[in-house]
Enzyme design. Structure first.
Site, PDB file in Angstrom:
ATOM      1  N   THR A  12      -5.617  17.191  -7.265  1.00 11.06           N
ATOM      2  CA  THR A  12      -6.773  16.284  -7.114  1.00 11.06           C
ATOM      3  C   THR A  12      -7.023  15.497  -8.400  1.00 11.06           C
ATOM      4  OG1 THR A  12      -8.227  18.091  -7.767  1.00 11.06           O
ATOM      5  CG2 THR A  12      -7.932  17.754  -5.421  1.00 11.06           C
ATOM      6  N   ALA A 259     -13.062  19.655 -17.662  1.00  9.26           N
ATOM      7  CA  ALA A 259     -13.030  19.335 -16.242  1.00  9.26           C
ATOM      8  C   ALA A 259     -12.039  18.196 -16.049  1.00  9.26           C
ATOM      9  CB  ALA A 259     -14.417  18.913 -15.773  1.00  9.26           C
ATOM     10  N   LYS A 260     -11.734  17.939 -14.763  1.00  9.62           N
ATOM     11  CA  LYS A 260     -10.720  16.906 -14.493  1.00  9.62           C
ATOM     12  C   LYS A 260     -11.152  15.537 -15.014  1.00  9.62           C
ATOM     13  CE  LYS A 260      -7.834  19.084 -11.197  1.00  9.62           C
ATOM     14  NZ  LYS A 260      -7.763  19.723  -9.918  1.00  9.62           N
ATOM     15  N   ARG A 261     -12.465  15.356 -15.165  1.00  9.89           N
ATOM     16  CA  ARG A 261     -12.932  14.029 -15.628  1.00  9.89           C
ATOM     17  C   ARG A 261     -12.707  13.825 -17.132  1.00  9.89           C
ATOM     18  NH1 ARG A 261     -17.075  17.226 -14.344  1.00  9.89           N
ATOM     19  NH2 ARG A 261     -18.305  17.948 -16.108  1.00  9.89           N
ATOM     20  N   ASP A 262     -12.361  14.902 -17.884  1.00  9.02           N
ATOM     21  CA  ASP A 262     -12.128  14.758 -19.327  1.00  9.02           C
ATOM     22  C   ASP A 262     -10.744  14.154 -19.556  1.00  9.02           C
ATOM     23  OD1 ASP A 262     -14.581  15.921 -20.245  1.00  9.02           O
ATOM     24  OD2 ASP A 262     -13.787  17.849 -19.565  1.00  9.02           O
TER      25      ASP A 262
END
Ligand code: GLU
Length: 292
Positions: A12, A259-262
């Site tokens: 994802t 998190a993946k947003r980093d």
């Protein structure tokens, strides 16, 4: 017994340092013991998983120096298997359809919190999948349930947790050398089949770990709560239980878990900025591949 570990990412987004840590720990765990290491792609979420992320995962892990057995198991290829496990639970009377939207659940939870006697202790808790389900659809009459199913209303399938736990009795799982209690009842009637796909992380992960003969699960402590649910499912399905090794999480510069947003901590960004795999291992405080 041959040790078998696995890394089971969901495609994802791009992998970040936290994923690298988990994958390397699992890989080194197997290598140190002359064991096997598997890679499994947990791509059951059709809305969020993308083939390009899957390709990037393979590329990042190979760049780190990891090697895994072929073929790689992709969960979206095995939806029938998960459905057959759901059918077993349904036949045992342990599932019920839930027609609630997130909004319905939030409204019911806040209504309970505002009730004169306050919310029951559990309602204040978050489960591994969000707020605890208040049980609305568990109380539907058989006629109402049938009518809504006939109408084709979209629904998830939830586990009747109280009944499941009543049947299994007290549960424990192995964390390293320790035996620790599993208390899945804390998480209420968890979803085992989502509205958009007839499975869930809990179900497919538990079934696959057993089917693939995973002996040792090395994963982040953010999944410790999920382990209680997985242990329950293992008993309900008569599956072997692996030994768990939950590890600490890697924090970003702000002290919060990655998190993946980093974006800056993705392996892709680090690689493009000239970071080497050896530097990644150093940064994670892990021994080099040769030492592993
Ligand atoms: N697919 C899960 C994730 O990406 C991890 C599964 C597991 O290690 O049990 O968070």
């Amino acid at each position: 017994m041959t040790v078998v570990t696995r890394f089971a990412p969901s495609p994802t987004g791009h992998l970040h340092l936290g994923h690298a840590y988990s994958a390397l720990l699992a890989w080194q765990f197997a290598r140190k013991r002359g064991g096997r290491f598997l890679l499994r792609i947990e791509d059951i979420d059709p809305g969020r998983c993308r083939p390009e992320f899957e390709a990037a995962i393979l590329e990042d892990l190979a760049w780190l120096g990891l090697a895994w057995e072929a073929p790689v198991r992709r969960q979206s290829d095995h939806l029938d298997l998960y459905a057959s496990h759901l059918d077993r639970l349904a036949a045992d009377g342990l599932l019920y359809p839930c027609f609630c939207t997130r909004k319905d659940i939030a409204a019911a939870v806040s209504e309970m919190a505002g009730a004169p006697h306050g919310a029951p202790d559990d309602a204040a808790h978050e489960g591994p999948d969000g707020p605890l389900y208040p049980g609305t659809c568990r109380h539907l009459s058989a006629a109402e349930r049938a009518e809504r199913l006939d109408r084709g209303d979209t629904h998830a399938l939830r586990l009747d947790m109280a009944e499941a736990v009543r049947r299994t009795g007290p549960l424990n799982y192995r964390e390293g050398d320790d035996s620790v209690p599993a208390r899945p009842e804390r998480f209420g009637d968890v979803v085992l089949a989502r509205k958009e796909v007839r499975t869930s992380y809990h179900l497919s992960c538990t079934v696959d770990d057993a089917l693939q003969g995973v002996t040792d699960i090395v994963r982040g402590e953010d999944l410790r709560d999920a382990t209680d649910i997985h242990r329950l499912l293992q008993v309900l399905f008569g599956l072997a239980s692996p030994v768990y090794h939950h590890h600490g999480l890697i924090a970003g510069p702000d002290g919060k878990r990655l998190a993946k947003r980093d974006k800056a901590a993705t392996l892709k960004a680090l690689r493009e900025a000239g970071t080497t795999p050896v530097q990644i291992l150093e940064r994670l405080g892990l021994p080099g591949a040769e030492a592993g």
